[in-house]
Write a protein that holds these residues in place. Structure first.
Motif, PDB file in Angstrom:
ATOM      1  N   ASP A   1      24.462  42.099  10.775  1.00  0.00           N
ATOM      2  CA  ASP A   1      24.271  42.860   9.544  1.00  0.00           C
ATOM      3  C   ASP A   1      23.298  44.024   9.681  1.00  0.00           C
ATOM      4  OD1 ASP A   1      26.093  41.470   8.045  1.00  0.00           O
ATOM      5  OD2 ASP A   1      24.616  40.418   6.813  1.00  0.00           O
ATOM      6  N   CYS A   2      22.104  43.766  10.251  1.00  0.00           N
ATOM      7  CA  CYS A   2      21.069  44.805  10.251  1.00  0.00           C
ATOM      8  C   CYS A   2      20.696  45.331  11.628  1.00  0.00           C
ATOM      9  CB  CYS A   2      19.815  44.295   9.544  1.00  0.00           C
ATOM     10  SG  CYS A   2      18.898  43.038  10.468  1.00  0.00           S
ATOM     11  N   GLY A   3      21.160  44.690  12.701  1.00  0.00           N
ATOM     12  CA  GLY A   3      20.865  45.167  14.049  1.00  0.00           C
ATOM     13  C   GLY A   3      19.557  44.665  14.641  1.00  0.00           C
ATOM     14  N   HIS A   4      18.783  43.874  13.895  1.00  0.00           N
ATOM     15  CA  HIS A   4      17.522  43.312  14.408  1.00  0.00           C
ATOM     16  C   HIS A   4      17.805  42.451  15.638  1.00  0.00           C
ATOM     17  CE1 HIS A   4      13.406  41.824  14.154  1.00  0.00           C
ATOM     18  NE2 HIS A   4      13.879  40.589  14.282  1.00  0.00           N
ATOM     19  N   GLN A   5      16.978  42.552  16.670  1.00  0.00           N
ATOM     20  CA  GLN A   5      17.177  41.794  17.907  1.00  0.00           C
ATOM     21  C   GLN A   5      16.929  40.302  17.670  1.00  0.00           C
ATOM     22  OE1 GLN A   5      18.960  42.324  20.504  1.00  0.00           O
ATOM     23  NE2 GLN A   5      17.636  43.681  21.635  1.00  0.00           N
ATOM     24  N   ILE A   6      17.901  39.473  18.038  1.00  0.00           N
ATOM     25  CA  ILE A   6      17.824  38.024  17.867  1.00  0.00           C
ATOM     26  C   ILE A   6      17.874  37.368  19.237  1.00  0.00           C
ATOM     27  CG2 ILE A   6      19.089  36.002  16.993  1.00  0.00           C
ATOM     28  CD1 ILE A   6      19.874  37.693  14.597  1.00  0.00           C
ATOM     29  N   TYR A   7      17.039  36.345  19.427  1.00  0.00           N
ATOM     30  CA  TYR A   7      16.992  35.586  20.674  1.00  0.00           C
ATOM     31  C   TYR A   7      17.311  34.129  20.369  1.00  0.00           C
ATOM     32  CZ  TYR A   7      14.365  39.625  22.294  1.00  0.00           C
ATOM     33  OH  TYR A   7      13.973  40.902  22.601  1.00  0.00           O
ATOM     34  N   ARG A   8      18.183  33.527  21.201  1.00  0.00           N
ATOM     35  CA  ARG A   8      18.520  32.108  21.050  1.00  0.00           C
ATOM     36  C   ARG A   8      18.505  31.434  22.414  1.00  0.00           C
ATOM     37  NH1 ARG A   8      23.482  30.535  18.033  1.00  0.00           N
ATOM     38  NH2 ARG A   8      22.220  28.767  17.463  1.00  0.00           N
ATOM     39  N   ASP A   9      17.917  30.234  22.482  1.00  0.00           N
ATOM     40  CA  ASP A   9      17.891  29.515  23.760  1.00  0.00           C
ATOM     41  C   ASP A   9      19.242  28.860  24.015  1.00  0.00           C
ATOM     42  OD1 ASP A   9      17.375  26.227  23.573  1.00  0.00           O
ATOM     43  OD2 ASP A   9      16.905  27.314  21.727  1.00  0.00           O
TER      44      ASP A   9
END
Length: 61
Positions: A33-41
């Motif tokens: 939606d907003c382009g914010h960087q997301i990190y997932r293990d």
């Protein structure tokens, strides 16, 4: 102020479970939606744990 590593770079944490993902097999992608960087293990990705974007509130699998 957020946590940081000894070299001054921001600590990267899994948006689902909150663990530090530095040096792990983690995914990095922009929020749809907003382009914010997301990190997932890798564990949260494998289990399809829900996540929520901290900026806009978008939720995904």
């Amino acid at each position: 102020m957020s946590q940081s590593d000894a070299d001054g770079t921001p600590a990267r944490t899994c948006v689902s479970c909150g663990i530090n993902i530095s040096g792990t097999n983690a995914a990095k992608f922009p929020c749809p939606d907003c382009g914010h960087q997301i990190y997932r293990d890798a564990n949260c990705r494998k289990q399809s744990t829900l996540y929520e974007c901290p900026r806009c509130g978008f939720t995904g699998p």
